[in-house]
Design an enzyme around this catalytic site. Structure first.
Site, short mmCIF file in Angstrom:
data_model
loop_
_atom_site.label_atom_id
_atom_site.label_comp_id
_atom_site.label_asym_id
_atom_site.label_seq_id
_atom_site.Cartn_x
_atom_site.Cartn_y
_atom_site.Cartn_z
N HIS A 1 -7.41 -6.13 -3.39
CA HIS A 1 -6.58 -6.72 -5.16
C HIS A 1 -5.07 -7.28 -5.15
O HIS A 1 -4.82 -7.34 -4.26
CB HIS A 1 -6.58 -5.38 -6.56
N ASP B 1 -2.87 -7.68 -8.12
CA ASP B 1 -2.09 -7.17 -9.51
C ASP B 1 -2.93 -6.92 -10.77
O ASP B 1 -2.22 -8.67 -11.30
CB ASP B 1 -0.57 -6.80 -9.61
N HIS C 1 -3.90 -7.71 -2.12
CA HIS C 1 -3.29 -6.83 -0.67
C HIS C 1 -4.42 -5.64 -0.95
O HIS C 1 -4.85 -5.06 -1.96
CB HIS C 1 -1.97 -6.82 -0.67
N ARG D 1 8.18 -0.88 -7.23
CA ARG D 1 7.64 -2.43 -7.85
C ARG D 1 7.80 -3.48 -9.21
O ARG D 1 8.51 -1.99 -10.34
CB ARG D 1 6.01 -2.64 -7.44
#
Ligand code: SIN
Length: 273
Positions: free
Chosen positions: A99, A101, A249, A264
């Protein structure tokens, strides 16, 4: 003294390790070097960055506005900070399929900065894929077919599945859904990148369902080609900083029941063009 980080490519296609920089105290020269390296290598890796949550937020804010995740409450007092965590009680781990993000957002994130503070002894690596390379490797016929097409990226199916798995009541909330070009042009490099992913892209607009499914199925498999990839082995206090506009990723959850934990921050991007 100006910071001049050392940049070591991980593969010729994607990723670089950056040394000689303290991300908690970045001067202007260091900031420019990192920004340029990110454009050149798409994802950067840093070691031994035991920085605070405030410093991580400050780092992200130098690159743009920090965004709150549409399906994650964030840390108490830091709604823009997402905890990435799996342990012996987990029924899932974040990011377990290819995907970019929050691509369902109308202005999907430009980048994400993830610091891991706890890592398993083995496993828990993250794969990154270069979407410029994925686009370039397509035949001219396929490039011509995709040019001008748009696709629907819907957060609902994936986020509701996550909530069901972890037993979280979303109160019937609405999730972002957006239409983006299948091939986008990176606003800084001007390069074309494939912009559909398994997590959020549900269909190609204007194609009959069977054709949309067949094209997406091919593209999702295409992204999995190992020659577009690098693989990052985390250590305690490693940081990865990736550009969501030209990468995807995939976090590997192969370390159950061990703990992997980090934070994150996500930086707002622009409407894909
Ligand atoms: C994510 O941001 O998708 C998670 C990445 C990771 O845990 O390595």
């Amino acid at each position: 003294m100006r910071t001049t980080p050392t940049i070591r490519p991980v593969t010729p296609v994607i990723g670089a390790e950056v040394e000689g920089v303290d991300l908690g105290a970045l001067d202007d020269a260091g900031f420019e070097a990192i920004r340029d390296a990110l454009m050149a290598h798409c994802v950067l890796f840093f070691r031994d960055q035991g920085i605070s949550i405030e410093s991580q937020k400050g780092l992200g804010a130098r690159f743009g506005e920090l965004v709150v995740h549409p399906n994650d409450p964030g840390l108490e007092g830091h709604p823009e900070v997402m905890r990435i965590h799996a342990d012996e009680h987990s029924v899932r781990a974040t990011g377990e399929r290819w995907h970019s993000d929050v691509s369902c957002d109308p202005t999907p994130p430009m980048g994400s900065i993830l610091r891991m503070h706890t890592v398993p002894e083995a496993g828990g690596d993250t794969l990154f894929a270069n979407m410029y390379a994925a686009h370039e490797a397509l035949s001219n016929h396929m490039k011509a077919l995709l040019e001008g097409l748009t696709a629907i990226h819907d957060g609902g199916p994936y986020y509701r599945e996550v909530n069901r798995l972890i037993g979280r009541d979303d109160g019937g909330r609405e999730y972002p859904s957006s239409e983006h070009p299948v091939v986008r042009t990176h606003p800084v490099t001007g390069r074309k990148a494939l912009f559909v992913n398994q997590m959020f892209t549900v269909r190609i607009a204007g194609l009959p369902p069977g054709e949309s499914e067949a094209v997406l199925d091919f593209l999702f498999r295409h992204v999995q080609r190992p020659d577009f990839h690098c693989r990052f082995r985390w250590r305690e206090n490693s940081i990865a900083f990736w550009d969501n506009r030209c990468t995807q990723h995939h976090a590997i959850w192969d370390y159950f029941p061990h703990v992997r934990s980090g934070y994150r921050v996500t930086i707002r991007g622009e409407r894909p063009a």
